[in-house]
Design a protein around this motif. Sequence first.
Motif: not given
Length: 412
Positions: A32, A125, A127, A147-149
């Motif tokens: 990202n 980045g 998804a 981290k994140g979705e």
Amino acid sequence: MRKLLVVGAGQAGLQIALGLQSHGYEVTLLSNRTADEIRAGRVMSTQCMFHTALQHERDLQLNFWESQAPDVEGLGLSVAGPDSGRAVDWLGRLDGIAQSVDQRVKMAGWMEIFAQRGGRLVIHGAAVSDLDYFARTYDLVLVSAGKGELVSMFERDASRSPYNAPQRTLSVAYVHGLGPRPEHPGLDAVRCNLVPGVGELFVMPAYTHTGRADILFWEGIPGGPVDAFKGIRDPSEHLSLTLELMEKYTPWEYARATKVELTDAGATLSGRYTPTVRKPVGRLPGGGAVLGVADVVVANDPVTGQGSNSAAKCAAAYLSAILEHGDKPFDEAWMQSAFDRYWETARPATEWTNAMLAPPPEHVLNIIGAAGSLPRVADRFANGFDDPADFDHFFYDPDKAAAYLESAAAEA
């Protein structure tokens, strides 16, 4: 030629990507951020890598900064006592050197090498919807973005995750100008300072893009006096608070930190997270499956310094599993078996880390205390940072601990 996708450009993701690339695989790496953005950004970690993890890098000829980084030859432990003194203070010698290279330096450099060697580097980045498509396009998708979705695809393993909330608050500062430890001025060592009821201060030699540095790393008990960095955005204010807490709780470390300055504008970091083990297979809305890597599936608190070490060990385990698998499909059974291979090293690191987050029982206090007069005990404790599996033999069980200390004293 087999096509593999690695999502995330951290220690494990890049190590896997570069390792596969060296064996002729067609590898795409998703990050990202660009290498320049990583290099100019905020510090990401407090990594100190011990012998086994460093050897995995050497095996792939990725140890580009080994001659520049300080050689960490020991690990010292101090326990704060009454009247601003130390109830315990000792140094254990490591069997093999450890080193810490700022991940901004390493990850940016490795990304550039990957691209120079012909790897496909995509700045995007990702998804979950992207992975749905990629899982149909690539033979295997490895998710190393912790981290994140994307992490939500991986189910929490309750049987291996005893904590439901963060156990420490984390605050980091990279500095120049730290003086040597008077007790061992000619030897670089990680120093672990335990402050009962408050938390831990770690001081570790490191290498960053501005040269030799040291990392000042507070782990504070939530709600305690070191849980004070939330909302601080100014790096100089962050450093001032770090030093203020050192002066109050670890004055022996503060004494050598009176002239420090931050290495750069991005040299501070703070936060907290819940230690969690997740199941290794992430299932996508379209029915595909992806394999979780390193702290996507095993996220331990950094109190025992296992993060980057575990990431390197995970990358080595997965790389071997992929190479051995040949042309067979990477189905969910294979994904589970690859994780099981990694869990052989991740399990001891996780068990030890979780134990160190809790108040130490009497037999552990006896081990820590005995190390002050028994160098072989100090050395064994220090080398457990490289091989946490050794703690199974003397650390957790009171009877085993007593028998070990008795034998160590008899041989002293």
